[in-house]
Enzyme design. Structure first.
Site, PDB file in Angstrom:
ATOM      1  N   CYS A 134     -11.079 -11.012  12.961  1.00  0.00           N
ATOM      2  CA  CYS A 134     -12.030 -11.688  13.855  1.00  0.00           C
ATOM      3  C   CYS A 134     -12.044 -13.187  13.572  1.00  0.00           C
ATOM      4  O   CYS A 134     -12.653 -13.638  12.599  1.00  0.00           O
ATOM      5  CB  CYS A 134     -13.420 -11.084  13.658  1.00  0.00           C
ATOM      6  SG  CYS A 134     -14.684 -11.907  14.624  1.00  0.00           S
ATOM      7  N   CYS A 137     -15.479 -14.859  13.688  1.00  0.00           N
ATOM      8  CA  CYS A 137     -16.348 -14.547  12.542  1.00  0.00           C
ATOM      9  C   CYS A 137     -15.908 -15.321  11.304  1.00  0.00           C
ATOM     10  O   CYS A 137     -16.729 -15.831  10.560  1.00  0.00           O
ATOM     11  CB  CYS A 137     -16.305 -13.057  12.183  1.00  0.00           C
ATOM     12  SG  CYS A 137     -16.336 -11.939  13.571  1.00  0.00           S
ATOM     13  N   ASP A 138     -14.601 -15.374  11.070  1.00  0.00           N
ATOM     14  CA  ASP A 138     -14.101 -15.869   9.773  1.00  0.00           C
ATOM     15  C   ASP A 138     -13.363 -17.204   9.853  1.00  0.00           C
ATOM     16  O   ASP A 138     -12.986 -17.758   8.815  1.00  0.00           O
ATOM     17  CB  ASP A 138     -13.142 -14.825   9.164  1.00  0.00           C
ATOM     18  CG  ASP A 138     -13.833 -13.487   8.961  1.00  0.00           C
ATOM     19  OD1 ASP A 138     -15.044 -13.512   8.657  1.00  0.00           O
ATOM     20  OD2 ASP A 138     -13.187 -12.438   9.100  1.00  0.00           O
TER      21      ASP A 138
END
Ligand code: NAP
Length: 304
Positions: A134, A137-138
């Site tokens: 992701c 997200c990261d």
């Protein structure tokens, strides 16, 4: 005696949310279950959704929240529980979660899909230590560093373009010499000067000590192996349907998706499938919401 709901909906991605909106408007006695705190399913992992009509360029999280708020306005709020098993034998379907057991006459499976894994050495070992599924997200962890994206679909293109804003350098490794992503996404990706395409190449191994330091790739045309130094590897090689709960209960197609037409009807009477978990040609937000509406209407007809 335990309450028997008209309908239970599993999942709060775009398909599940839409099914909940339609079921609420139909005044069905409904229970809606989602295991994650964040609503919106896979779109919550998406930086930007640019092909949902009326919402050009909306953030994935914002779109998920707007959909969930719409359902809530109509009185539909999912309970947060993890379903562990389903019994579909009788007329009343039984849903068991970690904490409870629920009964319903009809069930909509809007279970979505998960990230496909590569299955190469280093992938599991460095998950969370440089390997991610992701980018939104990261990605921030890789600011001013180097990242590799693997895949050639819409997700890979969107992830790589997202990372290009943050990272010093982004490599996109794809096993062919053309991308399957939408042309507009390809154009946006190729506009970034810090993006380098690594064509005709497959990943062999993700390398490192405590953290990822590189990836070994092979050119499938020449057979030549090379190592690319990188701090992160973002895997975007497609999705696998979340069908574990219904394996052996409802018919699946050859790809492992729940066999169901546009009306959502599955091989089991009273069970309907909607969204990415269903057999279909185009898996996007717009087709997921359409599925959710169709499945809810089919469930209403079944209950009548
Ligand atoms: P996808 O479209 O299935 O693409 C997967 C990519 O990974 C393909 O390029 C494939 O290569 C490659 N691949 C598959 N297995 C591999 C392996 N073992 N090793 C190396 N490469 C591998 O998956 P996706 O991009 O995650 O998209 C999933 C669905 O969501 C699609 O229907 C997509 O349209 C949709 N989606 C839509 C949007 C949007 O509309 N904005 C955004 C994201 C996702 P080949 O091309 O050679 O098969």
């Amino acid at each position: 005696m335990a309450e028997i709901y008209d309908l239970i909906i599993l999942g709060a991605g775009p398909a599940g949310i839409t099914a909940a909106i339609y079921a609420s408007r139909a005044k069905l006695n409904m229970l809606w279950i989602e295991k994650k705190f964040v609503k919106g399913g896979q779109i919550a992992d998406t930086y930007e959704v640019d092909n949902y009509p009326g919402m050009p360029g909306i953030g994935g999280i914002d779109l998920g929240e707007a959909m969930a708020a719409h359902a809530e306005k109509l009185g539909a709020v999912p309970v947060r529980e993890n379903v562990v098993s389903i019994e579909l034998d009788g007329e009343i379907k039984i849903i068991r979660t970690k904490k409870s057991e629920y009964h319903a006459k009809a069930l909509i499976l809007a279970l979505g899909a998960s990230h496909r894994h590569l299955g190469i050495p280093g992938e599991e070992e460095f998950a969370g230590m440089g390997v991610s599924y992701c980018a939104t997200c990261d990605g921030a962890f890789f600011k001013d560093r180097t990242a590799v994206v693997i895949g050639g679909g819409n997700t890979a293109c969107e992830d790589a373009a997202f990372l290009a804003r943050l990272c010093r350098k982004v490599y996109v490794i794809h096993r062919r010499d053309t991308l399957r992503a939408d042309k507009i996404l390809q154009e946006r990706l190729f506009a970034w000067e810090n993006v380098e395409m690594v064509w005709d190449s497959i990943p062999l191994e993700i390398c490192g000590q405590d953290q990822v330091t590189g990836i070994r790739v092979q050119n499938v045309k020449t057979g030549k192996e090379t190592q690319i130094d990188t701090d992160g590897v973002f895997v975007a090689v497609g999705i696998v349907p979340n069908t574990k709960l219904v394996e052996g209960l409802a018919e699946l197609d050859e790809g492992g998706y729940i066999a169901a037409g546009e009306d959502g009807l599955t091989s089991v009477p009273g069970i309907f499938a909607a969204g990415d978990v269903r057999t279909k040609g185009l898996r996007q937000v717009v087709t997921a919401v359409s599925d959710g509406a169709n499945a809810a209407v089919s469930a209403q007809k079944y209950l009548l």
